[in-house]
Design an enzyme around this catalytic site. Structure first.
Site, PDB file in Angstrom:
ATOM      1  N   GLY A  16       1.364 -15.259   0.288  1.00  0.00           N
ATOM      2  CA  GLY A  16       0.107 -14.870  -0.378  1.00  0.00           C
ATOM      3  C   GLY A  16       0.295 -14.837  -1.885  1.00  0.00           C
ATOM      4  N   THR A  71       8.633 -16.082   2.711  1.00  0.00           N
ATOM      5  CA  THR A  71       9.113 -17.176   1.849  1.00  0.00           C
ATOM      6  C   THR A  71      10.613 -17.042   1.588  1.00  0.00           C
ATOM      7  OG1 THR A  71       6.963 -17.234   0.769  1.00  0.00           O
ATOM      8  CG2 THR A  71       8.784 -18.237  -0.440  1.00  0.00           C
ATOM      9  N   THR A 105       5.207  -9.521  -4.219  1.00  0.00           N
ATOM     10  CA  THR A 105       4.166  -9.098  -3.275  1.00  0.00           C
ATOM     11  C   THR A 105       3.447  -7.872  -3.833  1.00  0.00           C
ATOM     12  OG1 THR A 105       3.671  -8.077  -1.123  1.00  0.00           O
ATOM     13  CG2 THR A 105       5.909  -7.816  -1.884  1.00  0.00           C
ATOM     14  N   ASP A 141       2.457  -5.712  -1.973  1.00  0.00           N
ATOM     15  CA  ASP A 141       2.767  -4.628  -1.023  1.00  0.00           C
ATOM     16  C   ASP A 141       3.966  -3.777  -1.452  1.00  0.00           C
ATOM     17  OD1 ASP A 141       0.750  -5.762   0.501  1.00  0.00           O
ATOM     18  OD2 ASP A 141       2.132  -6.934   1.723  1.00  0.00           O
ATOM     19  N   ARG A 201     -20.852  12.704  -0.156  1.00  0.00           N
ATOM     20  CA  ARG A 201     -20.338  11.987   1.013  1.00  0.00           C
ATOM     21  C   ARG A 201     -18.819  12.009   1.067  1.00  0.00           C
ATOM     22  NH1 ARG A 201     -24.110   6.643   0.189  1.00  0.00           N
ATOM     23  NH2 ARG A 201     -25.779   7.281   1.587  1.00  0.00           N
ATOM     24  N   GLU A 231      -4.173  -0.186   5.130  1.00  0.00           N
ATOM     25  CA  GLU A 231      -4.599  -1.023   6.266  1.00  0.00           C
ATOM     26  C   GLU A 231      -3.620  -0.961   7.436  1.00  0.00           C
ATOM     27  OE1 GLU A 231      -4.672  -5.082   4.872  1.00  0.00           O
ATOM     28  OE2 GLU A 231      -2.542  -5.067   4.378  1.00  0.00           O
ATOM     29  N   GLN A 242      -7.609  -6.962  -4.433  1.00  0.00           N
ATOM     30  CA  GLN A 242      -6.362  -6.391  -4.949  1.00  0.00           C
ATOM     31  C   GLN A 242      -5.331  -7.449  -5.297  1.00  0.00           C
ATOM     32  OE1 GLN A 242      -5.608  -2.676  -2.136  1.00  0.00           O
ATOM     33  NE2 GLN A 242      -6.938  -4.215  -1.275  1.00  0.00           N
TER      34      GLN A 242
HETATM   35  O1  F6P Z   1       1.212  -9.427   1.767  1.00  0.00           O
HETATM   36  C1  F6P Z   1       0.108  -9.422   0.932  1.00  0.00           C
HETATM   37  C2  F6P Z   1      -1.148  -9.155   1.709  1.00  0.00           C
HETATM   38  O2  F6P Z   1      -2.234  -9.150   0.803  1.00  0.00           O
HETATM   39  C3  F6P Z   1      -1.149  -7.888   2.554  1.00  0.00           C
HETATM   40  O3  F6P Z   1      -1.352  -6.719   1.789  1.00  0.00           O
HETATM   41  C4  F6P Z   1      -2.245  -8.193   3.549  1.00  0.00           C
HETATM   42  O4  F6P Z   1      -2.035  -7.492   4.737  1.00  0.00           O
HETATM   43  C5  F6P Z   1      -2.109  -9.686   3.760  1.00  0.00           C
HETATM   44  O5  F6P Z   1      -1.393 -10.199   2.655  1.00  0.00           O
HETATM   45  C6  F6P Z   1      -3.425 -10.430   3.861  1.00  0.00           C
HETATM   46  O6  F6P Z   1      -3.152 -11.755   4.200  1.00  0.00           O
HETATM   47  P1  F6P Z   1      -4.203 -12.951   4.105  1.00  0.00           P
HETATM   48  O7  F6P Z   1      -4.268 -13.390   2.669  1.00  0.00           O
HETATM   49  O8  F6P Z   1      -3.621 -13.997   4.984  1.00  0.00           O
HETATM   50  O9  F6P Z   1      -5.521 -12.436   4.582  1.00  0.00           O
END
Ligand code: F6P
Length: 345
Positions: free
Chosen positions: A14, A120, A140, A142, A177, A218, A270
């Protein structure tokens, strides 16, 4: 390393803010300091498999520091060791690594810089073992790679999530809310920890606060439950895409508290847009270090940050599963001390 003449750069997995800053640092240093030629491989490992690449000149890398994404393109589905091929209506996986390595050899590249996350870098590790001279640069949003304390892209993602939370705050306040914000982060909760402030909603009510903001990663699981899978990307070696747990939490909170609740999923926002100053600096340092690794002949490893210093780490470690938030992380203790709830008390 003696007599390096040409290097390659590839961006896999990604995208995230700061990749272009790494490409720029690697290519500028290679061209200006060492006089090397730089070849950009297009769309991650797909470019090696399908023989797609282009020479990067100084002009190509000028003005890209602040640009999000990757000028080379990226792919999450092009693993040379497990390449998805459509045969009629079925998808079959084939090992096309020999083809990718043959294409690589034709380019007469002395070392390849692979910029990417665990997928990768895991593939890079295999290619290195199969004879491809390379170094890795971890990336990343993440921040979940082992072997490095921080990845570029994370600071930008946190900044975007923080701004979103600030904006949600005002509308939550106006409408009294609960607002749930689901952030990315895959199975690790780094973005949620850094950007989030989860509050105990009923306690807040009692104290006269008529709204609450809850940030959820998530990859969060309900107690005793499993992660919420949004979709399966069949062609991808890492096929599971997470998402939707914020809606489950929202419904539950509304039921328990009786307070009207809305959920916002920040998603790919993000990963987009320009990198923060911190990410530009980190990406530039790591790109420069990748070139120095090639000069030193320190191949088969990746750049890393450990205890604030740029260093190197093994590719194998980076690919060995996610680096989760440790429960004793100082930020958790600090946030608890300020009254932030992590939903476990
Ligand atoms: O690893 C980066 C990330 O954006 C994660 O946070 C997310 O779960 C995933 O890639 C989303 O992947 P895609 O771009 O395939 O929807």
């Amino acid at each position: 390393m003696n007599k390096v003449k040409r290097i390659g750069i590839l961006t896999g997995g990604g995208d995230c803010p700061g990749i272009n800053a790494v490409i720029r640092a690697v290519a500028k240093k290679a061209i200006l300091q060492y006089g090397w030629e730089v070849i950009g491989i297009e769309d991650g490992y797909d470019g090696l498999i399908r023989d797609r690449h282009r020479k990067l000149s100084s002009n190509d890398i000028s003005g890209i520091l602040a640009v999000g994404g990757t000028i080379l393109g990226a792919s999450k589905i092009s693993n040379p060791y497990r390449y998805a091929i459509e045969e009629g209506s079925a998808v079959v996986f084939k090992d096309v690594s020999k083809q990718a390595i043959k294409n690589f050899s034709k380019l007469e590249i002395d070392a390849l810089v692979c910029i990417g996350g665990d997928g990768t870098l895991g593939i890079a590790h295999k290619l290195f073992r199969d004879g491809v001279p390379l170094v890795g640069v971890p990336k990343t949003i993440d921040n979940d790679l082992k072997g490095t304390d921080i990845t570029f892209g994370f600071d930008s993602a946190v900044a975007i999530a923080t701004e979103a939370i600030d904006r949600i705050h005002t509308t939550a306040q106006s409408h009294h809310r609960i607002m749930i914000i689901e952030v990315m982060g895959n199975r690790a909760g780094w973005i949620a920890l850094y950007a989030g402030v989860a509050a105990k909603v009923r306690d807040r009510r009692k104290r006269g606060k008529r709204f609450s903001i809850v940030v959820i990663s998530e990859g969060a699981k309900p107690k005793g439950g499993e992660v919420m899978v949004k979709r399966i990307v069949e062609k991808c070696a890492d096929p599971m895409r997470l998402g939707g747990v914020g809606f489950i939490l929202g419904e539950g909170l509304e039921r328990i508290s009786g307070i009207e609740t809305r959920t916002v999923v920040l998603g790919h926002l993000q990963r987009g847009g320009p990198p923060t100053a911190t990410d530009r600096i980190l990406a530039t340092r790591l790109g420069a270090e990748a070139v120095e690794m090639i000069v030193r002949g320190e191949l088969g490893r990746m750049t890393a940050v450990q205890n604030g210093r740029v260093t190197t780490a093994s590719l194998e470690e980076a690919a060995s599963g996610p680096r989760l938030v440790p429960l004793d992380h100082p930020l958790i203790a600090a946030a608890r001390a300020l009254g932030t709830s992590f939903g476990d008390e």
